[in-house]
Design an enzyme around this catalytic site. Structure first.
Site, PDB file in Angstrom:
ATOM      1  N   LYS A  36      36.649  35.787  15.939  1.00  0.00           N
ATOM      2  CA  LYS A  36      38.374  36.639  15.626  1.00  0.00           C
ATOM      3  C   LYS A  36      38.549  36.090  14.314  1.00  0.00           C
ATOM      4  CE  LYS A  36      41.461  35.879  18.524  1.00  0.00           C
ATOM      5  NZ  LYS A  36      42.347  35.292  19.495  1.00  0.00           N
ATOM      6  N   ARG A 105      45.776  30.144  16.450  1.00  0.00           N
ATOM      7  CA  ARG A 105      45.046  30.834  17.838  1.00  0.00           C
ATOM      8  C   ARG A 105      43.562  30.585  18.072  1.00  0.00           C
ATOM      9  NH1 ARG A 105      47.017  36.532  18.843  1.00  0.00           N
ATOM     10  NH2 ARG A 105      48.882  37.047  17.549  1.00  0.00           N
ATOM     11  N   GLY A 114      41.319  34.729  26.765  1.00  0.00           N
ATOM     12  CA  GLY A 114      42.463  34.069  27.186  1.00  0.00           C
ATOM     13  C   GLY A 114      42.182  32.852  27.886  1.00  0.00           C
ATOM     14  N   MET A 116      41.446  29.907  25.926  1.00  0.00           N
ATOM     15  CA  MET A 116      41.637  29.144  25.133  1.00  0.00           C
ATOM     16  C   MET A 116      43.448  29.408  24.692  1.00  0.00           C
ATOM     17  SD  MET A 116      38.555  27.579  23.396  1.00  0.00           S
ATOM     18  CE  MET A 116      37.924  29.766  22.907  1.00  0.00           C
ATOM     19  N   ARG A 349      37.248  42.406  18.207  1.00  0.00           N
ATOM     20  CA  ARG A 349      36.330  41.593  19.047  1.00  0.00           C
ATOM     21  C   ARG A 349      35.053  42.651  19.837  1.00  0.00           C
ATOM     22  NH1 ARG A 349      38.954  38.051  22.177  1.00  0.00           N
ATOM     23  NH2 ARG A 349      40.301  39.109  23.882  1.00  0.00           N
ATOM     24  N   HIS A 471      45.553  39.675  31.389  1.00  0.00           N
ATOM     25  CA  HIS A 471      44.423  38.957  31.671  1.00  0.00           C
ATOM     26  C   HIS A 471      43.622  38.873  33.076  1.00  0.00           C
ATOM     27  CE1 HIS A 471      42.814  34.850  32.906  1.00  0.00           C
ATOM     28  NE2 HIS A 471      43.264  34.530  31.857  1.00  0.00           N
ATOM     29  N   ARG A 581       4.055  39.866  52.319  1.00  0.00           N
ATOM     30  CA  ARG A 581       3.363  38.791  53.189  1.00  0.00           C
ATOM     31  C   ARG A 581       3.308  39.269  54.558  1.00  0.00           C
ATOM     32  NH1 ARG A 581       8.278  37.544  50.248  1.00  0.00           N
ATOM     33  NH2 ARG A 581       9.396  39.664  50.670  1.00  0.00           N
ATOM     34  N   SER A 791      -1.959  34.318  41.349  1.00  0.00           N
ATOM     35  CA  SER A 791      -0.711  34.867  41.352  1.00  0.00           C
ATOM     36  C   SER A 791       0.475  33.341  41.817  1.00  0.00           C
ATOM     37  CB  SER A 791      -0.321  36.402  42.369  1.00  0.00           C
ATOM     38  OG  SER A 791       1.626  36.054  42.728  1.00  0.00           O
ATOM     39  N   THR A 794       6.321  30.432  42.814  1.00  0.00           N
ATOM     40  CA  THR A 794       6.426  29.294  41.909  1.00  0.00           C
ATOM     41  C   THR A 794       8.002  29.083  42.720  1.00  0.00           C
ATOM     42  OG1 THR A 794       7.897  31.101  41.028  1.00  0.00           O
ATOM     43  CG2 THR A 794       6.469  29.994  39.625  1.00  0.00           C
ATOM     44  N   ASN A 795       7.748  28.937  44.432  1.00  0.00           N
ATOM     45  CA  ASN A 795       8.824  28.599  45.030  1.00  0.00           C
ATOM     46  C   ASN A 795       8.362  27.436  45.085  1.00  0.00           C
ATOM     47  OD1 ASN A 795      10.674  30.577  44.448  1.00  0.00           O
ATOM     48  ND2 ASN A 795       9.504  31.293  47.062  1.00  0.00           N
ATOM     49  N   CYS A 874       5.021  35.943  41.553  1.00  0.00           N
ATOM     50  CA  CYS A 874       5.131  36.487  42.655  1.00  0.00           C
ATOM     51  C   CYS A 874       6.237  35.657  43.367  1.00  0.00           C
ATOM     52  CB  CYS A 874       4.283  36.585  43.926  1.00  0.00           C
ATOM     53  SG  CYS A 874       3.830  35.516  44.711  1.00  0.00           S
ATOM     54  N   TYR A 894       2.358  40.122  34.467  1.00  0.00           N
ATOM     55  CA  TYR A 894       2.895  40.819  35.401  1.00  0.00           C
ATOM     56  C   TYR A 894       4.173  40.063  35.906  1.00  0.00           C
ATOM     57  CZ  TYR A 894       0.690  39.905  39.614  1.00  0.00           C
ATOM     58  OH  TYR A 894      -0.313  38.913  40.457  1.00  0.00           O
TER      59      TYR A 894
END
Length: 923
Positions: A36, A105, A114, A116, A349, A471, A581, A791, A794-795, A874, A894
């Site tokens: 602002k 303000r 809205g 703050m 804004r 709002h 899978r 590959s 990551t789980n 993957c 990838y």
């Protein structure tokens, strides 16, 4: 030398150059002045009609948050800036004869509409009110301004809820027999101001403050404090905005929209924030202040109607908005006031918008020459792409509901989307129910910033009052929540937890299921069926993603197990399958008996017979996947889960065997159940996810992975003979030691060669491994010698690195780690002090410090040992934008994700390229 904390809008750009030693770009100006404040400075320097103002920096807020006191020199600089405003306006702050009134303000660097606080009409007391009446020749206006100030100051600065004051105003209107605030009599306003002062003194034990400087000091502190208000914190967490940024404070000369018919106030967007259409979109209220529009207390007029009331002002306003949009090269959200026939701009804004609007505006601005393709790609958020693919209500279901009489009401289509849930009338209650996993629709007379935590967890929002810039509408659009606002067909009773349809007197109570269609502004009884979005119809999105494809260096594949998933993913732009899978094939009812037979076989001959029965089903599914991915790579992961998952539940079997032993001990069924139980017991493991699974199962169960490899290469060869271009890749999972990969690869390559010889055709293939065991990452240089590709799964890699079982952790403690652990302490405001152990759920966003370090090490050492090594990811992280950025930085080839995340990944990958190309240029 004292740090500079305060900047006048009239010379802020020049002063920032002196402070920083260089010309700051808009982003840097926003960092210091907030959005602002930067907008006020920009508009002032452009010569637009802006009330004189100054800004207290976000840095001052950060310092204040550390100590609870203004930083050294800030208050003195504030008073000096105030004197400049006095010189500009010819008025004096606190002067009984010619008073300067101001507003205070908030304004963070990123728009938080809205969230703050704002205080208007600051500087009023009995003496300055009287002068205001004389200067404007409007005594009613002076009392209206004073009662507004008492209400806002009591509520925002002192914490005495405005509801108490609004209730007295409502009682007065009912007593006088009027509906609108502007219809209240002068005597009524006088009495109301006196009553407000008595209420304040009764509540606090002291008179309402009359010293304007004390009012200003307390108001600035209140705006600083509002940065950490519950609603603001909830909004930042939802939108991933850092908590340490702080807010700027903007002190502006008051201009008044409540001075009669030639006065008013409004909010507008330079384009439609719901659709992106190039048209002025907004609302205007005659004889009102800005809080009336944003709060939604009065339903306003459409901005186009201003042209009928004040055509000269409308034309000037349109010219200003066009200039602002061209200057900022983005849709603007502006606030304005008309004071006795003069236009004043209060704010500009970047406007919040829906996902649909974001894509259209970005594309249109490229066509208009305002943006480059690269800038357009950076303008659309990856999560907005995800939202564009969300389902919508089935038109047939809506028609049927209407015919049944279940179309309850219609309001303003404030934010598009389809939402269904139980009606809830309190924001805190909505949050409680949502945390229990229930879908809720938040219903309010009108929303306030305090409702935001409840809004953010709801499936949709419905309000009785308010317009398209209220709002509720602004927050809903910014967070892609379906919203129907200004639904005057209903009467909301919060205390009784219900709303009534005015025309039919039908009552909807808390717990009743309703559906809201924010795209057209309709409210239905019950749940409506939905339809999937037709991707082919998303023309702007498709073109935007084609630009992203030109930019990105990271490939995007998909995780798809079935032909229909593969076809869908390719339609979304997938460049192959990064994870197919195979275990789903083991659950196929056609192969179920053979799978069980294979596991329970007591001899190699029995096992091979069962495997032979499974072969045709696996081969058939693989052919369908190769057909869908003609010309693109397909990575087939060999069986990964523990074997017991394919057999009946152990506890249920024990119960059945026990029951049969007691009721029918001689039955053939008992013999079968006991045999099954023996097999299940033989496979039972204390920690099956770290037991006999993945490559270990392939090594220990003779013929198992050979069967899968045979089926896979038979499908590849037969497709190749039909002219389909196949690129088969075999992934051996859960390798922790190089010898596991060496043994499996030699065995399976021999099977592949045998199949190709039998089929009379050669297909080029690759064999690699899934990196999901930390030891594999640490020994990448050894494993890379026997792998054509890595590959990252990551789980599992996250589970093993953290030592968390995902299923147990997410249900028992992980979300507490993310949300914060109760320390048993409270802050000065009495709120619980929470300690966050984790910034994010590591199963959703890759943990760069721990898991990421393993990934980076693995990439570096793997490629050093095998320069031709192909490396991808993957796990679920392959569709997470932050994780995709990391994958780009560490040099993966990838990412692979679920089909519906493919468009998200394409955009995120392009943004990572642009972001880090830009970083390199700056270096």
């Amino acid at each position: 030398m004292t740090k500079k904390w305060v900047y006048l809008a009239s010379n802020a750009k020049e002063e920032l150059v002196k402070t920083l030693g260089h010309v700051p770009d808009l982003l840097k100006r926003k960092v210091i002045l907030g959005g602002k404040g930067a907008g006020l400075a920009e508009m002032t320097s452009a010569g637009l009609p802006v009330p004189p103002s100054f800004t207290i920096t976000t840095e001052a807020c950060v310092e204040y948050m550390k100590t609870g006191e203004f930083p050294e020199g800030m208050w003195e600089q504030t008073l000096e800036a105030l004197q400049e405003i006095e010189r500009d306006t010819g008025r004096k702050f606190g002067d009984p004869a010619n008073p300067l009134l101001i507003s205070v303000r908030s304004g963070a660097r990123e728009s938080m509409p809205g969230m703050m606080d704002t205080v208007l009409n600051l500087g009023l007391n009995a003496q300055t009110r009287e002068s205001l009446a004389q200067l404007t020749s409007n005594e009613w206006f002076s009392y209206d301004a004073y009662r507004r100030f008492i209400t806002m100051f009591s509520d925002i600065v002192m914490g005495y809820s405005r509801e108490h004051f609004e209730r007295k105003l409502q009682e007065l209107k009912e007593k006088e027999g009027v509906k609108g605030d502007t219809e209240v009599s002068l005597e009524g306003m006088k009495g109301l101001v006196a009553e407000y002062k008595h209420m304040y003194k009764d509540h606090f034990g002291e008179d309402f403050p009359t010293d304007p400087y004390k009012q200003l000091e307390l108001s600035i502190k209140a705006v600083f404090d509002s940065w950490n208000a519950e609603r603001a914190v909830a909004y930042r967490e939802f939108n991933k905005i850092p908590h340490d940024w702080g807010t700027a404070v903007n002190v502006c000369t008051m201009v008044f929209g409540n001075m009669g018919e030639r006065s008013g106030t409004g909010v507008a967007f330079t384009r439609d924030p719901a659709t992106g259409e190039e048209r002025l979109y907004g609302e205007y209220l005659e004889n009102a202040q800005g809080e009336d529009v944003v709060a939604g207390i009065r339903t306003p007029l459409k901005i186009a109607q201003l042209q009928e009331v004040m055509p000269d002002i409308y034309d000037e306003f349109v010219g200003v908005t066009q200039l602002l949009e061209r200057h900022y090269r983005d849709m603007q959200d502006v606030e304005f006031t008309v004071e006795q026939g003069k236009l004043w701009m209060l704010q500009t804004r970047t406007g919040k918008r829906t996902a649909t609007a974001a894509a259209k505006i970005a594309m249109d601005m490229v066509r208009e020459g305002l943006l480059t393709k690269e800038e357009a790609v950076m303008r659309v958020k990856p999560e907005e792409v995800d939202q564009l693919l969300h389902p919508f209500f089935d038109p047939k279901a809506k028609l049927s509901a209407e015919e049944r009489g279940d179309l309850l009401a219609e309001g303003l289509n404030a934010s598009p989307g389809a939402g269904t849930g139980i009606a809830v009338f309190d924001a805190k209650r909505a949050k409680e129910l949502a945390n229990e996993g229930k879908a809720v629709i938040l219903v309010r007379p009108e929303t306030s910033p305090d409702d935001v935590p409840g809004m953010l967890v709801s499936k949709g929002v419905l309000t009785q009052h308010g317009g398209a810039t209220s709002h509720a509408a602004v927050v809903a659009r910014g967070n892609n929540l379906p919203c129907v606002a200004g639904c005057e067909d209903i009467r909301v009773d919060v205390e009784r937890g219900q709303f009534t349809i005015k025309d039919t007197s039908r009552v909807v109570k808390e717990g009743d299921v309703i559906s809201v269609d924010g795209g057209v502004g309709e409210v239905f009884w019950g749940e409506l069926s939905t339809l999937e979005v037709e991707y082919e119809e998303q023309k702007d999105l498709i073109e935007l993603l084609s630009w992203a494809d030109e930019i990105r260096t990271l490939g995007v594949r998909t995780n798809a197990d079935l032909p229909e998933d593969a076809r869908r993913a390719r339609q979304f732009g997938a460049e192959g399958i990064g994870l197919c899978r195979t275990e789903h094939m083991f659950f196929d009812p056609r192969a179920r008996d053979a799978v069980v037979g294979m596991i329970m076989a007591e001899t190699d001959e029995e096992r091979q017979a069962a495997l032979d029965k499974m072969l045709p089903f696996q081969e058939q599914d693989f052919e369908g996947v190769f057909e869908a991915m003609d010309g693109l790579p397909v990575i087939m992961r060999l069986i990964d889960p523990p074997m017991h998952e394919f057999l009946p539940n152990r506890e249920e079997l024990i119960e059945e065997v026990t029951r049969l032993r007691c009721t029918d001990p001689d039955s053939p069924e008992l013999v079968e159940k006991e045999k099954m139980l023996r097999a299940v017991n033989s496979l039972w493991e204390v920690n099956p996810m770290m037991g006999l699974r993945g490559c270990r199962a392939g090594i220990m169960y003779r013929g198992l992975t050979e069967l899968q490899t045979r089926a896979y290469f038979q499908a590849a060869c037969r497709c190749a003979k039909r002219g389909i271009q196949v690129i088969p890749e075999v992934m051996i999972p859960l390798v922790g030691h190089v010898n596991e990969l060496k043994l499996e690869r030699e065995k399976l390559e021999a099977v592949a060669e045998q199949v190709m010889e039998e089929e009379g055709i050669k297909v080029k293939s690759m064999f690699g491994t899934m990196i999901e065991v930390p030891r594999a990452a640490l020994t990448a240089s050894e494993i890379a010698e026997y792998a054509d590709f890595f590959s990252f799964g990551t789980n599992d890699l996250t589970q093993m690195t953290f030592g968390y079982s995902r299923d147990d952790a997410e249900g028992k403690f992980l979300m507490k780690y993310v949300d914060g652990i109760d320390t048993g302490k409270v802050d000065p405001e009495g709120k619980k002090v929470l300690f966050k152990i984790l910034e994010a759920n590591p199963f959703q966003t890759l943990d760069e410090v721990g898991v990421g370090r393993l990934v980076e090490l693995c990439v570096k050492e793997g490629r050093a040992a095998n320069p031709d090594l192909e490396i991808g990811i993957c796990g679920e992280h392959g569709g997470d934008p932050a994780s995709i950025d990391f994958c780009h930085r560490v040099g993966l080839d990838y990412v692979s994700c679920s089909p519906y995340r493919v468009p998200v990944a394409r955009l995120a990958a392009a943004q990572a390229t642009l972001r880090h190309t830009s970083d390199e240029r700056r270096k």
